[in-house]
Motif scaffolding. Structure first.
Motif, PDB file in Angstrom:
ATOM      1  N   VAL A   4      -3.739   3.591   6.754  1.00  0.00           N
ATOM      2  CA  VAL A   4      -4.645   3.590   5.615  1.00  0.00           C
ATOM      3  C   VAL A   4      -3.843   3.234   4.367  1.00  0.00           C
ATOM      4  CG1 VAL A   4      -4.328   6.071   5.179  1.00  0.00           C
ATOM      5  CG2 VAL A   4      -6.381   4.914   4.320  1.00  0.00           C
ATOM      6  N   THR A   5      -4.481   2.479   3.470  1.00  0.00           N
ATOM      7  CA  THR A   5      -3.829   2.095   2.227  1.00  0.00           C
ATOM      8  C   THR A   5      -3.907   3.235   1.216  1.00  0.00           C
ATOM      9  OG1 THR A   5      -4.404  -0.227   2.591  1.00  0.00           O
ATOM     10  CG2 THR A   5      -3.842   0.413   0.342  1.00  0.00           C
ATOM     11  N   ASP A   6      -2.853   3.391   0.466  1.00  0.00           N
ATOM     12  CA  ASP A   6      -2.726   4.434  -0.553  1.00  0.00           C
ATOM     13  C   ASP A   6      -4.006   4.558  -1.376  1.00  0.00           C
ATOM     14  OD1 ASP A   6      -1.827   6.169  -2.506  1.00  0.00           O
ATOM     15  OD2 ASP A   6      -0.667   4.656  -3.577  1.00  0.00           O
ATOM     16  N   GLY A   7      -4.589   5.768  -1.390  1.00  0.00           N
ATOM     17  CA  GLY A   7      -5.758   6.042  -2.211  1.00  0.00           C
ATOM     18  C   GLY A   7      -7.097   5.818  -1.541  1.00  0.00           C
ATOM     19  N   ASP A   8      -7.105   5.258  -0.326  1.00  0.00           N
ATOM     20  CA  ASP A   8      -8.369   4.994   0.372  1.00  0.00           C
ATOM     21  C   ASP A   8      -8.780   6.187   1.239  1.00  0.00           C
ATOM     22  OD1 ASP A   8      -8.495   2.501  -0.710  1.00  0.00           O
ATOM     23  OD2 ASP A   8      -8.026   1.409   1.135  1.00  0.00           O
TER      24      ASP A   8
END
Length: 239
Positions: A4-8
């Motif tokens: 997962v991408t940072d903040g998602d």
């Protein structure tokens, strides 16, 4: 590895299975907890109740983006699901990786194309482009890979092609295991795979890797020819 991408936000599915059969957990018994990269329980994600019914055989859990904020290139989150079934305590655990946004301009399909296999023979979960990115980034040195990927010229193509090759090489153990599994039956899949010279394919990928990395690094040396075809378990790290 799920990523997962940072903040998602990130959604996981847990199946309730006992001895190969789907089961329904006891009512009001399902909870989950999320631990951070250091294994510490995240306060807002501790012992969260999950609603189920008598017919529930799976649940989906969404971890909010506020929990998926990272300060390192690679951080991990551990989701621990607890429940009871017929009064007996059960625990399921899933792990996922949190990374910054990475300018990866290729796909798992292109990795399979380099190997000449289908999605049934090498599924997406056996191809890790994110790990390929970090492996190549460490090999080339700071900023070289990202500079190439964002260049807007042939260097971007070379960088993405290299990521494909690295991911393909790292997928070889999974592919070999799958071949061993289909070898148990005389299927169309096995007959097709048996015609592929995997040793030669492995060597071809190693040579392509060396060629592309030399282009990205600006080197004309052969220092990147580090791999032996007799050790296909991890051609990049050598371990």
């Amino acid at each position: 590895m799920q990523n997962v991408t940072d903040g998602d936000d990130f959604t996981l599915r847990f199946d309730f299975v006992e001895l190969g059969e789907f089961i329904s957990p006891d009512l009001n018994s399902v909870t989950y907890t999320v631990r951070d990269n250091n294994g510490v329980v995240i306060a807002t994600q501790n012992n969260i109740a999950v609603s189920t019914s008598e017919d529930t055989t799976e649940v989906t859990i969404t971890i909010p983006g506020s929990v998926n904020s990272n300060t390192l290139n690679r951080e991990y989150r551990f989701v621990i699901l607890k429940y009871t079934y017929q009064g007996n305590s059960k625990v399921l655990t899933q792990q996922y990786r949190v990374t910054p946004w990475l300018n990866i301009g290729t796909s798992t399909e292109r990795v399979r194309a380099r190997l000449g296999v289908t999605s049934s023979e090498l599924p997406d979960q056996d191809i890790d482009l994110y790990e390929a990115y970090f492996t190549l980034d460490e090999k080339l040195g700071d900023t070289v890979l990202n500079t190439a990927l964002t260049s807007g010229n042939i260097n971007a193509d070379n960088a993405n092609n290299t990521l494909e090759v690295v991911a393909a090489l790292k997928a070889f153990p999974s592919l070999q295991l799958r071949i061993a599994q289909v070898d148990k039956a005389d299927t169309h899949e096995f007959r097709r795979l048996s015609k592929i010279d995997f040793q030669q394919l492995h060597q071809t990928l190693i040579e392509k890797y060396s060629e592309l990395v030399n282009k990205l690094s600006g080197s004309t040396e052969t220092q990147f020819n580090l791999f032996s075809v007799v050790t296909p378990t991890d051609a990049i790290t050598g371990s």
